[in-house]
Design a protein around this motif. Structure first.
Motif, PDB file in Angstrom:
ATOM      1  N   SER A   1       0.790  -1.231   0.000  1.00  5.35           N
ATOM      2  CA  SER A   1       0.000   0.000   0.000  1.00  5.35           C
ATOM      3  C   SER A   1       0.824   1.284   0.000  1.00  5.35           C
ATOM      4  O   SER A   1       0.302   2.350  -0.298  1.00  5.35           O
ATOM      5  CB  SER A   1      -0.917   0.024   1.235  1.00  5.35           C
ATOM      6  N   LYS A   2       2.089   1.175   0.374  1.00  5.38           N
ATOM      7  CA  LYS A   2       2.895   2.388   0.533  1.00  5.38           C
ATOM      8  C   LYS A   2       4.168   2.323  -0.300  1.00  5.38           C
ATOM      9  O   LYS A   2       5.261   2.641   0.159  1.00  5.38           O
ATOM     10  CB  LYS A   2       3.229   2.591   2.007  1.00  5.38           C
TER      11      LYS A   2
ATOM     12  N   GLU B   1      -7.030  -2.916   7.542  1.00  7.70           N
ATOM     13  CA  GLU B   1      -6.455  -1.700   6.959  1.00  7.70           C
ATOM     14  C   GLU B   1      -6.154  -1.891   5.471  1.00  7.70           C
ATOM     15  O   GLU B   1      -6.405  -0.997   4.658  1.00  7.70           O
ATOM     16  CB  GLU B   1      -5.180  -1.309   7.709  1.00  7.70           C
TER      17      GLU B   1
ATOM     18  N   THR C   1      -9.276   3.457  -1.922  1.00  2.00           N
ATOM     19  CA  THR C   1      -8.334   4.180  -2.778  1.00  2.00           C
ATOM     20  C   THR C   1      -8.410   3.741  -4.235  1.00  2.00           C
ATOM     21  O   THR C   1      -8.321   4.571  -5.142  1.00  2.00           O
ATOM     22  CB  THR C   1      -6.895   4.006  -2.255  1.00  2.00           C
TER      23      THR C   1
ATOM     24  N   PHE D   1      -7.925   0.205   2.502  1.00  3.07           N
ATOM     25  CA  PHE D   1      -7.094   0.966   1.568  1.00  3.07           C
ATOM     26  C   PHE D   1      -7.423   0.570   0.127  1.00  3.07           C
ATOM     27  O   PHE D   1      -7.636   1.427  -0.728  1.00  3.07           O
ATOM     28  CB  PHE D   1      -5.604   0.730   1.852  1.00  3.07           C
ATOM     29  N   CYS D   2      -7.457  -0.727  -0.138  1.00  2.05           N
ATOM     30  CA  CYS D   2      -7.698  -1.206  -1.500  1.00  2.05           C
ATOM     31  C   CYS D   2      -9.071  -0.775  -2.001  1.00  2.05           C
ATOM     32  O   CYS D   2      -9.211  -0.334  -3.146  1.00  2.05           O
ATOM     33  CB  CYS D   2      -7.569  -2.725  -1.562  1.00  2.05           C
TER      34      CYS D   2
END
Length: 159
Positions: free
Chosen positions: A34-35, A77, A85, A81-82
């Protein structure tokens, strides 16, 4: 001889899923984060999945925190996020290791079937992709720099 269909993997929800559920589909198996600088590839992966799933194509995402600790989140989380975002609709699995003594058996198999640059086995970074044909054969490994858009023709050739 082992096949891609001999493996199970836990989804983010915790449900254990046999990969035999995807028998007959062309698969793109990706270790995600994710980052990461490559994280925007989620968008291209989702586009491929949505546009080609009706022809028997599925992306399988496997979050991994082994590269720069770029997937620090827990299952909830990662799922949030998926979804929020990138509106990811393809199957996302529980966070795994892809290298080392705790590497998921699926990834040991994938790395044996499709070696990397200069015959290397280890995964070098997030968003390494493995293309699997309808019969469960690992056809090719793509590096993180190979975007979903760049490999689309190779995916479509298997459909």
């Amino acid at each position: 001889m082992a096949s891609i269909y001999d493996f199970n993997a836990a989804q983010l929800s915790g449900e254990d899923v046999p990969l035999a559920n995807y028998k007959g589909d062309v698969l793109l198996i990706v270790n995600t984060a994710s980052k990461c600088g490559f994280t925007p590839q989620y968008e291209g992966l989702e586009t491929l999945h949505k546009e080609l799933s009706g022809k028997g194509f599925t992306v399988l995402g496997f979050p991994c925190n082994q590269f720069g600790k770029q997937e620090p989140g827990d299952a909830e989380e990662i799922a949030n996020f998926c979804k929020l975002t990138y509106d990811v609709s393809f199957p996302m699995f529980a966070k795994i290791d892809v290298n080392g003594p705790s590497a998921h058996p699926l990834y040991e198999f994938l790395k044996d079937e499709a070696k990397g640059m200069m015959g290397s086995k280890s995964i070098k970074w997030n968003f390494t992709k493995f293309l699997v044909d309808r019969d469960g054969n690992v056809v090719k490994r793509f590096g993180p720099q190979d975007t979903p858009e760049k490999i689309r023709a190779e995916v479509e050739a298997l459909l």
